[in-house]
Design a protein around this motif. Structure first.
Motif, short mmCIF file in Angstrom:
data_model
loop_
_atom_site.label_atom_id
_atom_site.label_comp_id
_atom_site.label_asym_id
_atom_site.label_seq_id
_atom_site.Cartn_x
_atom_site.Cartn_y
_atom_site.Cartn_z
N ARG A 103 107.73 30.58 -65.18
CA ARG A 103 106.98 30.97 -63.99
C ARG A 103 106.98 29.83 -62.99
O ARG A 103 107.22 28.69 -63.34
N ALA A 104 106.65 30.13 -61.75
CA ALA A 104 106.50 29.09 -60.74
C ALA A 104 105.14 28.43 -60.90
O ALA A 104 104.18 29.07 -61.31
N THR A 120 114.67 33.21 -61.63
CA THR A 120 114.49 34.61 -62.01
C THR A 120 113.03 34.99 -61.83
O THR A 120 112.21 34.73 -62.70
N PRO A 121 112.69 35.59 -60.68
CA PRO A 121 111.28 35.92 -60.43
C PRO A 121 110.81 37.10 -61.27
O PRO A 121 111.58 37.97 -61.65
N ASP A 122 109.53 37.09 -61.53
CA ASP A 122 108.86 38.19 -62.23
C ASP A 122 108.53 39.24 -61.17
O ASP A 122 108.04 38.92 -60.09
N GLU A 126 103.74 38.07 -56.21
CA GLU A 126 103.59 38.38 -54.79
C GLU A 126 104.40 37.36 -53.99
O GLU A 126 104.28 36.16 -54.19
N LYS A 127 105.24 37.83 -53.07
CA LYS A 127 106.05 36.95 -52.25
C LYS A 127 105.17 36.33 -51.18
O LYS A 127 104.52 37.03 -50.41
#
Length: 134
Positions: A103-104, A120-122, A126-127
């Protein structure tokens, strides 16, 4: 007045993370370690699958320094300076929230912002912004 060492409680979420202090393996969280007051200390906390956590424990002048000057004079001050008891370690407790490495994460320490990103985003994230190559 407070002695030459100080106990520091170290915990993490999740628990069971490995702890090193000044490059020495101390054990796993949660634990209490006895540190010399006259030195700054680097604490590293690591757990597989999570981003590592690092913090510097710093020494600050203890409020009793002034009392020692009044009651003990320069001799008392010199003894406290040599032994390190004129200092107090800060923070007194350390609780690291370890973030999963998939995760970020954003951390702020000593006026530095550290951003860890994943390629690789989940889909549930939320962007909030986008970086573009110029």
């Amino acid at each position: 007045m407070d002695g030459s060492s100080q106990n520091l409680g170290i915990s993490s979420t999740p628990t069971g993370a490995g702890v090193t202090v000044d490059g020495r393996n101390i054990g796993t969280t949660p634990l209490t370690v006895d540190l010399k007051r006259k030195d700054n200390h680097t604490v590293k906390i690591a757990l597989a699958g999570h981003y590592p956590y690092e913090m510097t424990i710093t020494k600050k002048s203890n409020g009793w320094v002034w009392g020692n000057i009044v009651f003990g004079g320069l001799v008392g001050l010199a003894v406290d300076a040599i032994s390190g008891s004129m200092y107090k370690l800060n923070p007194e407790q350390l609780n690291a929230e370890l973030r999963k490495s998939d995760r970020a994460s954003v951390t702020v320490q000593d006026n530095t912002i550290v951003v860890a990103l994943t390629r690789t985003p989940d889909q549930s994230w939320e962007k909030i912004g986008e970086l573009k190559h110029m």
